[in-house]
Design a protein around this motif. Structure first.
Motif, PDB file in Angstrom:
ATOM      1  N   ALA A  68      83.852  57.144  59.883  1.00 49.64           N
ATOM      2  CA  ALA A  68      83.542  56.099  58.904  1.00 49.64           C
ATOM      3  C   ALA A  68      83.455  54.739  59.578  1.00 49.64           C
ATOM      4  N   GLY A  69      84.378  54.473  60.500  1.00 48.19           N
ATOM      5  CA  GLY A  69      84.354  53.208  61.223  1.00 48.19           C
ATOM      6  C   GLY A  69      83.091  53.059  62.050  1.00 48.19           C
ATOM      7  N   ALA A  70      82.677  54.145  62.715  1.00 49.23           N
ATOM      8  CA  ALA A  70      81.471  54.099  63.540  1.00 49.23           C
ATOM      9  C   ALA A  70      80.231  53.825  62.689  1.00 49.23           C
ATOM     10  N   LEU A  71      80.139  54.461  61.529  1.00 52.30           N
ATOM     11  CA  LEU A  71      78.976  54.274  60.665  1.00 52.30           C
ATOM     12  C   LEU A  71      78.910  52.859  60.088  1.00 52.30           C
ATOM     13  N   CYS A  72      80.071  52.252  59.876  1.00 47.60           N
ATOM     14  CA  CYS A  72      80.107  50.924  59.242  1.00 47.60           C
ATOM     15  C   CYS A  72      80.120  49.780  60.239  1.00 47.60           C
ATOM     16  N   ALA A  73      80.302  50.071  61.522  1.00 43.67           N
ATOM     17  CA  ALA A  73      80.399  48.993  62.512  1.00 43.67           C
ATOM     18  C   ALA A  73      79.127  48.146  62.543  1.00 43.67           C
ATOM     19  N   GLY A  74      77.966  48.798  62.537  1.00 43.18           N
ATOM     20  CA  GLY A  74      76.707  48.062  62.576  1.00 43.18           C
ATOM     21  C   GLY A  74      76.504  47.159  61.369  1.00 43.18           C
ATOM     22  N   PRO A  75      76.594  47.696  60.141  1.00 41.77           N
ATOM     23  CA  PRO A  75      76.444  46.841  58.961  1.00 41.77           C
ATOM     24  C   PRO A  75      77.476  45.719  58.889  1.00 41.77           C
ATOM     25  N   LEU A  76      78.718  45.991  59.276  1.00 47.30           N
ATOM     26  CA  LEU A  76      79.730  44.941  59.245  1.00 47.30           C
ATOM     27  C   LEU A  76      79.434  43.866  60.289  1.00 47.30           C
ATOM     28  N   GLY A  77      78.959  44.291  61.467  1.00 48.77           N
ATOM     29  CA  GLY A  77      78.578  43.320  62.483  1.00 48.77           C
ATOM     30  C   GLY A  77      77.440  42.428  62.013  1.00 48.77           C
ATOM     31  N   ALA A  78      76.466  43.033  61.314  1.00 46.58           N
ATOM     32  CA  ALA A  78      75.346  42.241  60.781  1.00 46.58           C
ATOM     33  C   ALA A  78      75.840  41.246  59.727  1.00 46.58           C
ATOM     34  N   ARG A  79      76.812  41.660  58.927  1.00 44.24           N
ATOM     35  CA  ARG A  79      77.355  40.751  57.917  1.00 44.24           C
ATOM     36  C   ARG A  79      78.082  39.574  58.573  1.00 44.24           C
ATOM     37  N   VAL A  80      78.794  39.853  59.658  1.00 41.38           N
ATOM     38  CA  VAL A  80      79.455  38.770  60.390  1.00 41.38           C
ATOM     39  C   VAL A  80      78.422  37.776  60.902  1.00 41.38           C
ATOM     40  N   ASP A  81      77.305  38.281  61.418  1.00 35.63           N
ATOM     41  CA  ASP A  81      76.249  37.391  61.906  1.00 35.63           C
ATOM     42  C   ASP A  81      75.705  36.499  60.792  1.00 35.63           C
ATOM     43  N   ARG A  82      75.621  37.047  59.588  1.00 36.36           N
ATOM     44  CA  ARG A  82      75.038  36.293  58.473  1.00 36.36           C
ATOM     45  C   ARG A  82      76.051  35.380  57.796  1.00 36.36           C
ATOM     46  N   ASN A  83      77.260  35.884  57.544  1.00 37.43           N
ATOM     47  CA  ASN A  83      78.202  35.180  56.672  1.00 37.43           C
ATOM     48  C   ASN A  83      79.478  34.696  57.352  1.00 37.43           C
ATOM     49  N   GLY A  84      79.671  35.024  58.608  1.00 36.30           N
ATOM     50  CA  GLY A  84      80.855  34.552  59.314  1.00 36.30           C
ATOM     51  C   GLY A  84      81.967  35.585  59.371  1.00 36.30           C
ATOM     52  N   VAL A  85      82.894  35.349  60.289  1.00 37.33           N
ATOM     53  CA  VAL A  85      83.965  36.309  60.573  1.00 37.33           C
ATOM     54  C   VAL A  85      84.903  36.488  59.389  1.00 37.33           C
ATOM     55  N   ARG A  86      85.277  35.401  58.754  1.00 40.01           N
ATOM     56  CA  ARG A  86      86.281  35.470  57.693  1.00 40.01           C
ATOM     57  C   ARG A  86      85.787  36.270  56.487  1.00 40.01           C
ATOM     58  N   SER A  87      84.480  36.277  56.253  1.00 37.86           N
ATOM     59  CA  SER A  87      83.932  37.022  55.110  1.00 37.86           C
ATOM     60  C   SER A  87      84.148  38.515  55.258  1.00 37.86           C
TER      61      SER A  87
END
Length: 290
Positions: A68-87
């Motif tokens: 589950a972590g491996a599958l979500c790493a990419g989308p979560l990384g993209a969200r960090v790029d867009r909305n910042g680390v704290r989000s």
């Protein structure tokens, strides 16, 4: 989300430089995320014994968390790029703490698997994958050491979590131990990360960003796949040992305290290795260090 940064690279060598508190806060977040990895070997045997499940059935939960972590790493990384680390980091810590505490009410295998899927997703959300973005925005000359400090939170968790978990199991049972550890994430880890981790000011962050490849170019690069393959092999070997080490040792007559000590010893070596590596790659070519 952003905080003002200092103007020069010389500032990075000062202990008062605010980037170091960001790296330390990231280390706290990674320290919390390590719970799911380093306490699993300690919990494996008592959980399997209470419910009469095979170790294979219980260990499957760890595999589901990793997948589950491996599958979500990419989308979560993209969200960090867009909305910042704290989000990503703060909601992930909340979910992680609640999910871990909920193991105190574990009743069946399906609940175990669902809970570990949630732990896998939220664990990636408070892992170096997320915090590296904030740390890199503060550092250039000392970036290797700063990243090592953040990542070492996970290894420090490996030192402290197993013996602490053994003590809590002895006093509260494994259910009480899970509840106490999950509560600690919410009561201690969450406020520290919220108070310390943030990106540097836009000007400082831009000075720390160097030109590189696009995502598509990176995925076609031989270097990327060599790095990914090396990380895959190392992680498989490490997790294969960690998950079953405590059970294998106690099966052979080693005390629970000494089995937890073996896990802590391996993690202590990892703390030293990460800090030394971070120090070296600020001064030598990273490929040579690797």
């Amino acid at each position: 989300e952003r905080a003002p940064g200092f103007s020069g690279e010389a500032d990075e060598s000062r202990l008062a430089y605010p980037g170091w508190s960001v790296a330390a806060g990231a280390g706290v977040g990674v320290f919390c995320a390590a719970l799911v990895v380093v306490t699993f070997p300690v919990l494996l045997k008592p959980v399997a014994t209470e419910f009469g499940w095979s170790r294979e059935e219980v260990a499957r939960a760890f595999g589901l968390a990793a997948a589950a972590g491996a599958l979500c790493a990419g989308p979560l990384g993209a969200r960090v790029d867009r909305n910042g680390v704290r989000s990503v980091a703060l909601p992930s810590l909340v979910l992680f703490g609640c999910a871990f505490a909920s193991l105190a009410w574990l009743r069946d295998l399906r609940q175990l698997y669902v809970t570990f899927v949630l732990l896998g997703v939220s664990g990636i959300g408070t892992s170096p994958v997320v915090y590296a973005r904030a740390i890199s925005s503060w550092f250039r000359a000392r970036r290797g050491l700063a990243l090592a400090l953040g990542i070492s939170g996970g290894a420090l968790g490996g030192v402290l979590h197993p013996p602490l978990t053994e003590v809590l199991i002895a006093r509260l049972g494994w259910r009480g131990a899970c509840f106490a550890l999950g509560l600690a994430v919410l009561a201690l880890g969450l406020p520290l990360v919220a108070g310390c981790v943030r990106a540097a000011s836009a000007g400082r962050a831009e000075r720390g960003v160097e030109e590189g490849l696009t995502l598509a170019q990176g995925l076609r690069a031989r270097t990327f796949w060599l790095l990914a393959t090396g990380m895959l092999c190392g992680t498989m070997a490490q997790n294969g040992v960690i998950v079953h080490l405590s059970a294998l040792l106690t099966d052979r007559g080693v005390s629970h305290a000494h089995a937890a000590g073996a896990l802590s010893g391996m993690a202590a070596a990892a703390v030293a290795g990460r800090l030394v590596t971070g120090f070296l790659i600020d001064r030598l070519a990273a490929a040579r260090v690797g």
